[in-house]
Motif scaffolding. Structure first.
Motif, PDB file in Angstrom:
ATOM      1  N   PHE A   1       0.182   9.431  -3.827  1.00 28.48           N
ATOM      2  CA  PHE A   1      -0.644  10.556  -3.359  1.00 28.48           C
ATOM      3  C   PHE A   1       0.208  11.684  -2.785  1.00 28.48           C
ATOM      4  O   PHE A   1      -0.009  12.864  -3.093  1.00 28.48           O
ATOM      5  N   LEU A   2       1.169  11.318  -1.947  1.00 28.38           N
ATOM      6  CA  LEU A   2       2.006  12.357  -1.314  1.00 28.38           C
ATOM      7  C   LEU A   2       2.853  13.090  -2.367  1.00 28.38           C
ATOM      8  O   LEU A   2       3.028  14.299  -2.316  1.00 28.38           O
ATOM      9  N   ARG A   3       3.350  12.335  -3.340  1.00 28.22           N
ATOM     10  CA  ARG A   3       4.159  12.927  -4.416  1.00 28.22           C
ATOM     11  C   ARG A   3       3.308  13.890  -5.257  1.00 28.22           C
ATOM     12  O   ARG A   3       3.722  15.014  -5.550  1.00 28.22           O
ATOM     13  N   GLU A   4       2.101  13.447  -5.635  1.00 26.12           N
ATOM     14  CA  GLU A   4       1.225  14.279  -6.467  1.00 26.12           C
ATOM     15  C   GLU A   4       0.752  15.522  -5.705  1.00 26.12           C
ATOM     16  O   GLU A   4       0.670  16.612  -6.268  1.00 26.12           O
TER      17      GLU A   4
ATOM     18  N   ASN B   1       1.360  21.417  -5.130  1.00 27.74           N
ATOM     19  CA  ASN B   1       1.301  22.434  -4.052  1.00 27.74           C
ATOM     20  C   ASN B   1       0.041  22.371  -3.190  1.00 27.74           C
ATOM     21  O   ASN B   1      -0.497  23.396  -2.763  1.00 27.74           O
ATOM     22  N   VAL B   2      -0.430  21.163  -2.933  1.00 24.01           N
ATOM     23  CA  VAL B   2      -1.531  20.996  -1.974  1.00 24.01           C
ATOM     24  C   VAL B   2      -0.930  21.014  -0.570  1.00 24.01           C
ATOM     25  O   VAL B   2      -0.004  20.258  -0.278  1.00 24.01           O
ATOM     26  N   SER B   3      -1.435  21.885   0.296  1.00 24.01           N
ATOM     27  CA  SER B   3      -0.946  21.932   1.681  1.00 24.01           C
ATOM     28  C   SER B   3      -1.600  20.808   2.477  1.00 24.01           C
ATOM     29  O   SER B   3      -2.820  20.687   2.490  1.00 24.01           O
ATOM     30  N   VAL B   4      -0.774  19.995   3.133  1.00 19.96           N
ATOM     31  CA  VAL B   4      -1.304  18.934   4.007  1.00 19.96           C
ATOM     32  C   VAL B   4      -0.975  19.322   5.442  1.00 19.96           C
ATOM     33  O   VAL B   4       0.186  19.384   5.828  1.00 19.96           O
ATOM     34  N   LEU B   5      -2.013  19.628   6.220  1.00 19.88           N
ATOM     35  CA  LEU B   5      -1.837  20.127   7.586  1.00 19.88           C
ATOM     36  C   LEU B   5      -2.237  19.044   8.580  1.00 19.88           C
ATOM     37  O   LEU B   5      -3.391  18.618   8.623  1.00 19.88           O
ATOM     38  N   TYR B   6      -1.264  18.589   9.361  1.00 21.33           N
ATOM     39  CA  TYR B   6      -1.488  17.500  10.307  1.00 21.33           C
ATOM     40  C   TYR B   6      -1.980  18.024  11.657  1.00 21.33           C
ATOM     41  O   TYR B   6      -1.793  19.195  11.991  1.00 21.33           O
ATOM     42  N   ASN B   7      -2.576  17.130  12.447  1.00 23.36           N
ATOM     43  CA  ASN B   7      -3.070  17.457  13.799  1.00 23.36           C
ATOM     44  C   ASN B   7      -4.071  18.619  13.785  1.00 23.36           C
ATOM     45  O   ASN B   7      -4.102  19.423  14.703  1.00 23.36           O
TER      46      ASN B   7
ATOM     47  N   SER C   1       0.821  -1.209   0.000  1.00 20.18           N
ATOM     48  CA  SER C   1       0.000   0.000   0.000  1.00 20.18           C
ATOM     49  C   SER C   1       0.855   1.259   0.000  1.00 20.18           C
ATOM     50  O   SER C   1       0.394   2.335  -0.377  1.00 20.18           O
ATOM     51  N   GLN C   2       2.127   1.135   0.409  1.00 17.19           N
ATOM     52  CA  GLN C   2       3.003   2.308   0.436  1.00 17.19           C
ATOM     53  C   GLN C   2       3.150   2.922  -0.957  1.00 17.19           C
ATOM     54  O   GLN C   2       3.337   4.126  -1.101  1.00 17.19           O
ATOM     55  N   THR C   3       3.022   2.092  -1.989  1.00 17.84           N
ATOM     56  CA  THR C   3       3.086   2.583  -3.378  1.00 17.84           C
ATOM     57  C   THR C   3       1.976   3.602  -3.638  1.00 17.84           C
ATOM     58  O   THR C   3       2.203   4.636  -4.266  1.00 17.84           O
ATOM     59  N   ILE C   4       0.773   3.318  -3.146  1.00 19.10           N
ATOM     60  CA  ILE C   4      -0.361   4.223  -3.331  1.00 19.10           C
ATOM     61  C   ILE C   4      -0.165   5.482  -2.490  1.00 19.10           C
ATOM     62  O   ILE C   4      -0.392   6.603  -2.957  1.00 19.10           O
TER      63      ILE C   4
END
Length: 405
Positions: free
Chosen positions: A120-123, A128-134, A113-116
């Motif tokens: 996603f994280l690469r794309e 330039n999609v901001s991913v905000l954790y917590n 599943s790490q491939t998927i």
């Protein structure tokens, strides 16, 4: 107050899929994914035993929707717009090679599943999609035509909001404050806890094709492979029954009886076959020669449960003994006493009432510019990649609607 063009609440499959599709088609938009945890795509990670069952190789929408106990009618139109083949093409265009297994499930060729997740994280990073954790959602409200969102780490403003939080009771409660109706969640996709001498000592045995029905006033029935486990029964035949019977079995507090036909043959036909075997195998012992393509250990358990001994020969069987054996083969009754979660793939039935959503756009019918995708909706499916297909289709169509705005 931080301004964004699009806010996506939930860093799972549907949220990422929508964000990437929006960002690819309009790079000027400022898009943020708010994820409540310290990791994203956690369900993607554990799906398919860590291999990620991306979708299912069923390419006819009217056939595909048969796998959704809730959402069947609503998803027919969306699947004509974005289907399993579109999903496969989407991933392969982004460097993820896929393979179709014998049972129709689709996995990355890498079997991880790490491939998927990496895709996603690469794309997301590339566009330039901001991913905000917590950033857990605390409040959501509308001021004129702008959504205001408060998370545990800050406040945001956006014209367009997509909720893709999965089965999250806290988010459902917030959506109720906006006037949405929430169908209470109950587990779907679970295995049956059964204590029975017939299966106690044979965990790991698989019966390739059975018919199971729940006894009582309903028509709950399924067929497929059956796996004997340490705690009872599992595999597709049971999981399908648990999904389609999710509401009914919850009402019964997971205590009910099932009847299993292990040979997919009517009782009367089974009797005829056993009578023929009585002639052709007269001198052989019943226990030693498994019939009907049943695994040897399982056949032996059913023979002993029929009151026969290790020495009973076919020629010795009387009419009553033949009938008891036929009952064990075609009408075996088991008492179910509880359920267990299927691996880590916890799926629920429940969520935003489907009557309150426009399935051409996945937009709320109550509020403009508020969208839903994935399991936040009262949609769920049997195992086999179908829940993810709902996420991809919903995420994609919501993305197209947001782009048009």
């Amino acid at each position: 107050m931080i301004d964004k063009d699009v806010i996506i609440v939930g860093g799972g499959a549907a949220g990422f899929f929508a964000a990437i599709n929006i960002a690819e088609q309009n790079p000027k938009l400022n898009i943020a994914i708010l994820e409540r945890g310290k990791e994203v795509l956690t369900k993607v990670k554990v799906s398919g035993g860590g291999r990620c069952n991306v979708t299912h190789a069923e390419f006819i929408p009217s056939e595909l929707v048969q796998n959704y106990p809730r959402g069947k009618k609503e998803l027919l139109g969306p699947f004509h717009q974005f289907m399993t083949g579109d999903t496969m093409a989407w991933f392969e265009a982004r460097g993820v090679a896929l393979k179709i297994e014998e049972d129709g499930r689709v996995f990355p060729e890498t079997d991880t599943s790490q491939t998927i997740i990496d895709c996603f994280l690469r794309e997301a990073s590339k566009h330039n999609v901001s991913v905000l954790y917590n950033h857990a959602l605390k409040t959501i409200c509308k001021r004129q035509d702008t959504w205001q969102i408060e998370s545990t780490q800050g406040a945001f403003r956006s014209k367009q909001v997509l909720i893709a939080t999965g089965s999250n009771p806290k988010v459902w409660k917030l959506l109720e404050t906006l006037g949405h109706t929430i169908t209470p969640a109950v587990p779907s996709l679970f295995t049956f806890n059964i204590k029975d001498s017939r299966i106690k000592d044979i965990p790991g045995v698989v019966v390739t094709d059975v018919i199971i029905k729940v006894l009582g006033e309903n028509d709950l029935c399924s067929e497929g492979p059956l796996l004997i486990t340490h705690w009872g029964m599992s595999a597709p035949a049971i999981l399908k029954l648990s999904a389609f019977g999710a509401l009914e079995l919850a009402k019964r507090e997971y205590k009910f009886q099932i009847e299993v036909n292990f040979i997919k043959t009517p009782f009367e036909d089974c009797i005829d076959t056993l009578k023929a075997l009585k002639q052709t195998l007269a001198r052989k012992t019943v226990l030693k020669l498994p019939q009907f393509n049943l695994p040897k250990r399982f056949w032996q358990q059913l023979v002993l449960a029929s009151g026969l001994t290790a020495e009973t020969r076919w020629a010795d069987l009387n009419k009553q003994e033949l009938e008891v054996l036929a009952e064990q083969l075609t009408k075996a009754v088991f008492q179910v006493d509880g359920k267990s979660t299927f691996k880590e793939e916890f799926v629920t039935a429940g969520g935003v009432d489907l009557r309150e959503v426009n399935f051409k756009t996945f937009e709320s019918k109550l509020h403009e510019h508020l969208y839903f995708a994935g399991e936040v909706l009262n949609i769920d499916a049997i195992t086999g990649g179908f829940n993810f297909q709902n996420a991809w289709t919903g995420g994609y169509l919501a993305a197209q609607a947001i782009l048009e705005r």
